[in-house]
Design an enzyme around this catalytic site. Structure first.
Site, PDB file in Angstrom:
ATOM      1  N   TRP A 146       0.828  -1.224   0.000  1.00 36.33           N
ATOM      2  CA  TRP A 146       0.000   0.000   0.000  1.00 36.33           C
ATOM      3  C   TRP A 146       0.856   1.266   0.000  1.00 36.33           C
ATOM      4  CZ3 TRP A 146      -4.627  -0.875   3.964  1.00 36.33           C
ATOM      5  CH2 TRP A 146      -5.450  -1.905   3.463  1.00 36.33           C
ATOM      6  N   LYS A 147       2.164   1.118   0.180  1.00 35.26           N
ATOM      7  CA  LYS A 147       3.055   2.297   0.300  1.00 35.26           C
ATOM      8  C   LYS A 147       2.473   3.247   1.372  1.00 35.26           C
ATOM      9  CE  LYS A 147       4.000   1.795  -4.582  1.00 35.26           C
ATOM     10  NZ  LYS A 147       4.856   2.228  -5.668  1.00 35.26           N
ATOM     11  N   HIS A 178      13.185  -1.947  -1.292  1.00 35.27           N
ATOM     12  CA  HIS A 178      12.255  -1.418  -2.297  1.00 35.27           C
ATOM     13  C   HIS A 178      12.924  -0.227  -2.982  1.00 35.27           C
ATOM     14  CE1 HIS A 178       8.767   0.498  -4.129  1.00 35.27           C
ATOM     15  NE2 HIS A 178       8.146  -0.658  -4.000  1.00 35.27           N
ATOM     16  N   GLU A 226      11.924   2.570  -3.881  1.00 38.40           N
ATOM     17  CA  GLU A 226      11.652   3.889  -3.283  1.00 38.40           C
ATOM     18  C   GLU A 226      12.540   4.118  -2.063  1.00 38.40           C
ATOM     19  OE1 GLU A 226       7.360   3.546  -2.918  1.00 38.40           O
ATOM     20  OE2 GLU A 226       7.243   3.395  -5.096  1.00 38.40           O
ATOM     21  N   GLU A 285      11.591  -5.898  -9.629  1.00 40.15           N
ATOM     22  CA  GLU A 285      10.753  -4.732  -9.908  1.00 40.15           C
ATOM     23  C   GLU A 285      11.543  -3.729 -10.736  1.00 40.15           C
ATOM     24  OE1 GLU A 285       7.424  -4.240  -6.876  1.00 40.15           O
ATOM     25  OE2 GLU A 285       9.168  -3.287  -5.998  1.00 40.15           O
ATOM     26  N   GLY A 341       4.738   2.144 -10.543  1.00 41.31           N
ATOM     27  CA  GLY A 341       3.857   3.304 -10.421  1.00 41.31           C
ATOM     28  C   GLY A 341       3.742   4.120 -11.692  1.00 41.31           C
ATOM     29  N   SER A 346       3.536  -2.077 -11.940  1.00 41.76           N
ATOM     30  CA  SER A 346       2.272  -1.843 -12.644  1.00 41.76           C
ATOM     31  C   SER A 346       1.513  -3.131 -12.976  1.00 41.76           C
ATOM     32  CB  SER A 346       2.503  -0.993 -13.902  1.00 41.76           C
ATOM     33  OG  SER A 346       3.034   0.276 -13.542  1.00 41.76           O
ATOM     34  N   GLY A 350       1.543  -2.676  -6.265  1.00 37.23           N
ATOM     35  CA  GLY A 350       1.411  -1.391  -5.581  1.00 37.23           C
ATOM     36  C   GLY A 350       0.030  -0.805  -5.797  1.00 37.23           C
ATOM     37  N   GLY A 351      -0.084   0.073  -6.810  1.00 38.42           N
ATOM     38  CA  GLY A 351      -1.329   0.814  -7.057  1.00 38.42           C
ATOM     39  C   GLY A 351      -2.576  -0.049  -7.079  1.00 38.42           C
TER      40      GLY A 351
HETATM   41  C1  PEP Z   1       5.485  -1.487  -5.772  1.00 35.96           C
HETATM   42  O1  PEP Z   1       5.191  -0.556  -5.027  1.00 35.96           O
HETATM   43  O2  PEP Z   1       6.299  -2.335  -5.381  1.00 35.96           O
HETATM   44  C2  PEP Z   1       4.873  -1.547  -7.101  1.00 35.96           C
HETATM   45  C3  PEP Z   1       5.162  -2.555  -7.879  1.00 35.96           C
HETATM   46  O3  PEP Z   1       4.012  -0.526  -7.422  1.00 35.96           O
HETATM   47  P1  PEP Z   1       3.020  -0.469  -8.734  1.00 35.96           P
HETATM   48  O4  PEP Z   1       2.322  -1.788  -8.795  1.00 35.96           O
HETATM   49  O5  PEP Z   1       2.118   0.679  -8.452  1.00 35.96           O
HETATM   50  O6  PEP Z   1       3.909  -0.263  -9.920  1.00 35.96           O
END
Ligand code: PEP
Length: 249
Positions: free
Chosen positions: A10-11, A94, A96, A166, A172, A211, A232-233
């Site tokens: 969920w970040k 991660h 981020e 990733e 994102g 994504s 994520g999203g």
């Molecule tokens: C993530 O936060 O690890 C991620 C993959 O985000 P998203 O699915 O939004 O790209």
């Protein structure tokens, strides 16, 4: 046979209402047999999520941890605290955290070790930037990130981690790696692990993240070296996340 794992990161998002919605939907969910589903909310939501998910198959994860067990580290959270509140998984490395908070491979390793020491399953995130991909350095970057960790772990510890590939350019952005792009890198990670131990390579759980959504999950998850997803999203929409979990069966 590797059990599929879908994890929703969920970040710094979510709400009490989202926790409730997950609790309701997944309490009556008919998930595919034999899959693990993990929700990774921000720290303050963990305890509420633990209660709301008690009648569901959902497990809990955390987004990071401090390498120390306790002490003068204002603002930080330790693995033993997470464990006490029912957390089973924790993200480390991660992109981020690596980019926004300048976490180095060494710091990622310290966090991963603390996770293992407290009985949490670390999900080690690795991936290349767009610049690195365009320069043809994807495999070098990814295997350096994986190799830094693997070289420092004991053989039995190598079996206790999950790796999430990733690509940074896909997180994102709405721009997903194609199933072929993801499969190529993930087969490379598995082949690299075979250099340590063939049975480790066979057992190692590899997730794709970037994504992933309800429309592209099935095709990605059908790849031979993709054992699950880090989402994520799309994990912020109960129905979309539920649909992704359905694709993993
Ligand atoms: C993530 O936060 O690890 C991620 C993959 O985000 P998203 O699915 O939004 O790209």
């Amino acid at each position: 046979m590797r059990t599929p794992l879908i994890a929703g990161n969920w970040k710094m998002n979510g709400s009490a209402a989202l926790i409730e919605s997950f609790g309701k939907t997944f309490a009556s969910a008919a998930l595919p047999a034999n899959i693990d589903v993990v929700v990774i909310p921000p720290f303050p939501y963990l305890d509420a999520a633990r209660h709301a998910f008690s009648n569901t198959p959902l497990q809990l994860g955390a987004q990071t941890l401090n390498p120390h067990h306790s002490g003068a580290h204002t603002g930080e959270v330790s693995g033993s605290m997470l464990k006490e509140f029912g957390v089973a998984y924790v993200l480390v490395g991660h992109s981020e955290r690596r980019q926004l908070y300048r976490e180095s491979d060494e710091q990622v390793f310290d966090r991963l070790l603390a996770a293992l020491d407290t009985g949490l399953t670390p999900i080690l995130c690795v991936g290349e930037t767009l610049e690195e991909r365009d320069a043809g350095r994807t495999m070098d970057v990814v295997l350096r990130q994986v190799g830094y960790i693997m070289a420092r772990l004991a053989p039995e510890q190598r079996l206790q981690i999950v790796i999430a590939y990733e690509p940074v350019w896909a997180i994102g952005t709405g721009r997903t790696a194609t199933p072929e792009q993801a499969q190529e890198v993930m087969a490379g990670i598995r082949a690299y692990q075979a250099g340590f131990d063939a049975s480790l390579a066979e057992q190692l759980k590899l997730l794709y993240g970037g994504s992933m959504n309800a429309s592209n999950a099935a095709e990605l998850l059908a790849q031979p070296d993709i054992d699950g997803g880090l989402v994520g999203g799309a994990s912020l929409k109960t129905d979309d996340f539920y649909a992704i979990c359905q694709s993993a069966g």
